[in-house]
Enzyme design. Structure first.
Site, short mmCIF file in Angstrom:
data_model
loop_
_atom_site.label_atom_id
_atom_site.label_comp_id
_atom_site.label_asym_id
_atom_site.label_seq_id
_atom_site.Cartn_x
_atom_site.Cartn_y
_atom_site.Cartn_z
N ASP A 113 0.96 -1.14 0.03
CA ASP A 113 0.41 0.19 -0.17
C ASP A 113 1.22 1.17 0.09
O ASP A 113 1.49 1.31 0.98
CB ASP A 113 -1.06 0.20 1.25
CG ASP A 113 -1.60 0.90 1.20
OD1 ASP A 113 -2.93 1.33 0.68
OD2 ASP A 113 -1.29 1.92 2.17
N GLU B 212 1.63 -0.50 -5.09
CA GLU B 212 0.87 0.52 -5.50
C GLU B 212 1.38 1.86 -5.64
O GLU B 212 2.05 1.96 -4.51
CB GLU B 212 -0.30 0.60 -4.28
CG GLU B 212 -1.27 2.17 -4.53
CD GLU B 212 -2.67 1.94 -3.29
OE1 GLU B 212 -3.56 2.35 -3.78
OE2 GLU B 212 -2.03 2.07 -2.47
#
Length: 726
Positions: free
Chosen positions: A360, A397
């Protein structure tokens, strides 16, 4: 023995480890002046233990405090005899409380071990967790004891060796099909699931779920965060953090997903083993960019009280730097953070057996001290160079909450990336908002982003939807978000949805609108699954799942977020996805491991050609025609540079032809029907339709063969795939 603790001659590994003479505790804090390990029991002896400090009782809890007197390399450590698995514990840190320098030691706060492998409980009294009185900068330290109001660490026994487990599937990247899911949400409403297993690790391992994944053609599940979380203060009184991007413990599986709380480690391993036995890999979505302690006004649960400057990025005035949008930023330039991240990843990949990680806000990990992004930054380099982690699938990401952090295509050679350029372009094309220029790059593996520096097409993680945003059904059913249920007055969730409701906002809608929406979903799925690169599906999209227009249900643990398995039309759409994935798995030309380069193949045709509706190659002027709505993609199959074989677990009954066959993909986003001229005999003699998105399951009505140069009629908004026999 000193004060109930035996000396331990080594500080590593960190955490609580069971030995023959007790439990060895080790915790890092460079700023502490003293550290106590607190052994906590419910209804325990209120007088404490004669070898430790007297315990205190609060809300039915009692503790025995034992000081760790050994300090090596900034690590406080020692062996506590008479302690074993199942013992609940925490730490109290004595040291400076100087908010202007970022120092917030407060022994009144019981702290979770960052290396705990099991964490139990939740915040029950937010005020008791706050480390300050009145104001986080000007107030005095709080004297309220947080025992009984905070989660607790738990001593765990050693994990059995991995040699007794099924081998990892080791699916090649070129064969990989990702399926992003939420452990709780996938099975909470599954009709065949035993009630006690719904929403759990064991639910994901249920035969009906595994069979669905295998038949669909999924090779790799990507789980939303399963690290132990703690709800942010803003959610404690009204909602919960359903998605789980609010980490408290980076080595502990979340207790809330266990069928039997306390058995989460064993159940997690059972889930992994079951999926591995079916040929399915497990990738974890991990959050190493911020924690659940949020801003300086948030709770003191672990990192802040242990050594805030070693974990978080601070300004010179002691305030926190926030490039994550979550109140704090873990410092990727801190050795303490680097060590924690690597130890966590190795534990999940080694002892718990997972196959990879999706990081993330990965750009944060490449911004030491929240500075400029560097793809060779210490933490990113350490992950890529680690002998265990280098064997895992590593997915970035590639952005954070700042413009500096948007780095799609900018990570190192070992990193695959979520490609939001694919998402945006595909959505725009099918809603009629763009031409074909950028679409061609996305269909062919995004060479403009990944070809330089030795990266491969499969390092583009192609997706149209993800957990964050509309479902596929909602993408074609809503023009705007409908997030009222989140309680944030529509301030949350993106407004850049690139969606189209096809004339009616939401449901119900007239039959003709619903039919067009379903065709558009098939068009989007066909584009995703037939493009070069690694496709990622979002759980439930194949089941016609809706969130009723909510594009950010991060705090909704209810039917809004749970997968609905029995929606009308789900069976047909699932059959369509199976058919397209069977084509992908069986056709090497559709999952190439090298970029196209326009070279001539042994058959004399180019490896890739872009065609107009009249069967001729696009000119330079055609590429810049933003009103162009039809594109043909010729893929030669005679000299494919791809990893061989068919992915384990792939299913379906599509006509995949012979390995050397070539393929013609035609995408038509115009509303009106159009005529398409098939290429001349220099490309192939005959063309057989093997996929037609005008059909509910994708199967062509007649499968008729067409001669080279013949004219084929296409209805408005459809995708056709032709097989061209070698």
């Amino acid at each position: 023995m000193i004060g109930g603790v035996r000396s331990a001659d080594r500080p590593f590994p960190l955490g609580a480890h069971v030995g023959t003479d007790g439990v060895r505790f080790a915790v890092a804090s460079s700023c502490a002046e003293a550290v106590e390990v607190c052994l906590v029991d419910r209804d325990g002896d209120p007088d404490g233990d004669r070898d430790g400090r007297a315990g205190t009782a609060r809300h039915g809890w009692s503790e025995r405090r034992v000081e760790l007197v050994e300090r090596t390399f900034g690590v406080w450590h020692g062996v506590v005899p008479g302690v074993g698995p199942g013992q609940r514990y925490g730490y109290r840190v004595h040291g400076p409380y100087e908010p202007g320098r970022g120092l917030r030691c407060n022994p009144a706060k019981l702290l979770v071990d960052p290396y705990a492998r099991r964490i139990t409980g939740r915040i029950t009294d937010l005020d008791a967790t706050l480390g300050y009185q009145s104001d986080p900068f000007t107030g005095l330290p709080s004297t309220v004891d947080s025992l009984g109001a905070v989660p607790l660490s738990v001593v765990t026994p050693p994990v059995p060796p991995p040699s007794t487990r099924p081998p990892k599937p080791d699916v090649s990247w070129a064969d990989t099909v990702l399926y992003e899911l939420h452990v709780r949400g996938l099975t909470r409403r599954h009709p065949e699931m035993p009630p006690e297993h719904r929403g759990t690790y064991l639910g994901l391992a249920h035969p009906a779920v595994v069979e669905h994944l295998v038949r669909l053609g999924v090779t790799t599940v990507e789980l939303l965060p399963v690290h132990t979380i703690s709800d942010e203060p803003a959610l404690l009184k009204r909602r919960r953090n359903y998605w789980g991007y609010s980490t408290l413990g980076f080595l502990a599986p979340h207790e809330g997903y266990a069928a039997v709380p306390g058995d989460e480690i064993a159940e997690f391993r059972t889930m992994v083993d079951t999926l591995h036995a079916a040929g399915i890999e497990v990738v974890l979505d991990v959050v190493y960019n911020h924690t659940c302690e949020v801003g300086v006004g948030g709770p003191t649960l672990s990192f802040r009280g242990l050594d805030a400057p070693a974990y978080y990025v601070h300004r010179v005035d002691g305030s926190l730097v926030d490039i994550t949008g979550c109140g704090n930023t873990l410092n990727a330039g801190s050795p303490t953070v680097v060590r924690l991240v690597l130890d966590s990843l190795r534990y999940w990949a080694g002892e718990l057996g997972v196959d990879g990680f999706r990081f993330d806000l990965t750009s944060v990990l490449g911004r030491p001290h929240a500075g400029s992004f560097d793809p060779h930054a210490m933490l990113l380099t350490a992950i890529g160079c680690d002998p265990v982690l280098a064997q895992c699938k590593l997915i970035a990401e590639p952005w954070d909450a700042t413009s500096e952090g948007y780095r799609v295509g900018g990570h190192g050679v070992q990193w695959a990336e979520w490609n939001d350029r694919f998402r945006n372009t595909t959505r725009d094309f099918w809603r009629g908002a763009t031409g074909v220029r950028d679409l061609a790059y996305r269909l062919a593996g995004s060479s403009d982003l990944y070809a330089s520096g030795g990266r491969r097409p499969w390092q583009s993680i192609n997706f149209v939807t993800a957990h964050d945003g509309f479902t596929l059904r909602d993408l074609v059913s809503y023009n705007r978000k409908h997030n009222e249920a989140n309680g944030e007055q529509e301030a949350d969730g993106t407004n850049d949805n690139r969606s189209w409701n096809h004339g009616v906002e939401g449901d119900p809608a007239p039959p003709d609108v619903v039919a067009l929406r379903r065709r558009q979903v098939r068009n989007l799925l066909a584009t995703l699954l037939l493009s070069t690169g690694t496709p990622m599906l979002t759980a439930g999209d194949e089941l016609w799942r809706t969130q009723h227009g909510n594009n950010n249900p991060y705090c909704l643990d209810d039917d809004t977020s749970w997968v609905q398995w029995t929606a009308e039309g789900a069976a047909e759409l699932t059959a369509f996805v199976r058919r397209v994935l069977a084509l992908r798995h069986g056709v090497p030309a559709l999952r190439q491991a090298e970029f196209f380069d326009g070279r001539d193949t042994p058959d004399g045709t180019p490896d890739l050609a872009w065609l107009r509706a009249d069967g001729q190659e696009l000119t330079e002027a055609d590429w810049f025609d933003d009103e162009r709505r039809t594109l043909g993609m010729w893929i030669d199959g005679s000299h494919v540079r791809a990893d061989g074989g068919t992915a384990a677990g792939s299913g379906g009954t599509a006509d995949r032809g012979e390995p050397a066959d070539s393929w013609l993909l035609v995408l038509h986003a115009g509303a009106a029907p159009t005529m398409v001229t098939l290429p001349g005999p220099e490309y192939g003699k005959t063309y057989q339709t093997v996929l037609d998105t005008a059909a509910a399951d994708g199967e062509p009505g007649d499968g008729a063969q067409h001669e080279a140069g013949s004219v084929v009629s296409l209805p408005g908004r459809c995708v056709l795939l032709f097989r061209v026999p070698s």
